[in-house]
Design a protein around this motif. Structure first.
Motif, short mmCIF file in Angstrom:
data_model
loop_
_atom_site.label_atom_id
_atom_site.label_comp_id
_atom_site.label_asym_id
_atom_site.label_seq_id
_atom_site.Cartn_x
_atom_site.Cartn_y
_atom_site.Cartn_z
N ASP A 1 35.98 31.14 41.91
CA ASP A 1 35.64 29.73 41.62
C ASP A 1 36.10 28.82 42.76
OD1 ASP A 1 34.44 30.43 39.23
OD2 ASP A 1 36.31 30.17 38.08
N LYS B 1 33.74 29.28 45.63
CA LYS B 1 32.47 28.59 45.36
C LYS B 1 32.63 27.08 45.54
CE LYS B 1 30.36 31.82 42.11
NZ LYS B 1 29.93 32.03 40.71
N TYR B 2 33.72 26.53 45.06
CA TYR B 2 33.97 25.10 45.19
C TYR B 2 34.06 24.70 46.67
CZ TYR B 2 36.29 20.57 44.91
OH TYR B 2 36.62 19.25 45.06
N LEU C 1 26.55 30.53 48.44
CA LEU C 1 27.45 31.65 48.26
C LEU C 1 26.64 32.93 48.32
CD1 LEU C 1 30.23 32.82 47.57
CD2 LEU C 1 29.63 32.56 45.16
N THR D 1 26.52 36.49 47.27
CA THR D 1 27.19 37.37 46.31
C THR D 1 26.46 38.68 46.23
OG1 THR D 1 25.89 36.51 44.48
CG2 THR D 1 27.98 35.41 44.94
N PRO E 1 30.83 33.97 36.70
CA PRO E 1 31.95 33.94 37.63
C PRO E 1 33.11 34.79 37.12
CG PRO E 1 31.80 31.88 36.46
CD PRO E 1 30.61 32.70 36.08
#
Length: 182
Positions: A144, A147-148, A157, A159, A169
């Protein structure tokens, strides 16, 4: 000839005399097979001595190179320490001169701020006192948090496929290592 030589027939007497002659030649160092093998051993010994001498010369050269490097390093350190000492003494004299001038004007002297001109110090060939080593800094972030941070930088992102399928998440910790080289 030994006492039992009378019992030998003609063929055996000849073999006996040949062996006796071979023994005499061997004892005197004139035996042909002995001389050949001795020459071979001497050649091997000479080759081994040549190899040892070449190794000795190489080791001596290495020792001399190490010695010369240490002498150069000692001279460089002396030069750096002399320069540092000179700069420090000049700074102290300038500070004393400044204090005397301020006292003559009736002002109270405050200590002068220490400043170092790194470019000038490095250009003069003065080395640093302390060598820096490699350092590793470890940051641990959650997915998280990553991502922020990426959203703030406005980057998507990347992934794995399992995360794209909607597994959501995760709260697993991600590790990022940064190595600072000095």
């Amino acid at each position: 000839m030994p006492a039992n030589s009378g019992k030998l027939n003609g063929c055996n007497k000849r073999a006996w005399s040949q062996i006796e002659q071979t023994l005499k030649d061997l004892e005197n160092g004139r035996h042909e097979g002995y001389r050949r093998k001795l020459d071979l051993l001497e050649e091997r010994m000479k080759a081994r001595l040549d190899t040892c001498e070449a190794q000795r010369r190489e080791r001596m050269r290495n020792v001399m190179m190490i010695y010369e490097a240490e002498v150069k390093a000692a001279n460089d350190d002396l030069k750096a320490e002399k320069e540092t000492l000179k700069e420090r003494m000049l700074q102290e004299l300038r500070e004393k001169k400044r204090k005397i001038m301020l006292q003559a004007q009736g002002l109270k002297a405050k200590p002068m701020a220490k400043t170092r001109n790194k470019k000038q110090r490095l250009s003069n060939g003065v080395s640093r006192q302390k060598e820096l080593s490699f350092r590793t800094i470890r940051f641990t972030l959650t997915l998280d948090e990553i991502k922020y941070d990426l959203a703030k930088m406005k980057k998507p992102l990347q992934t794995s496929k399992s995360a794209e399928k909607g597994s959501g998440p995760t709260r697993t910790r991600r590790s990022t290592r940064l190595t600072r080289r000095s």
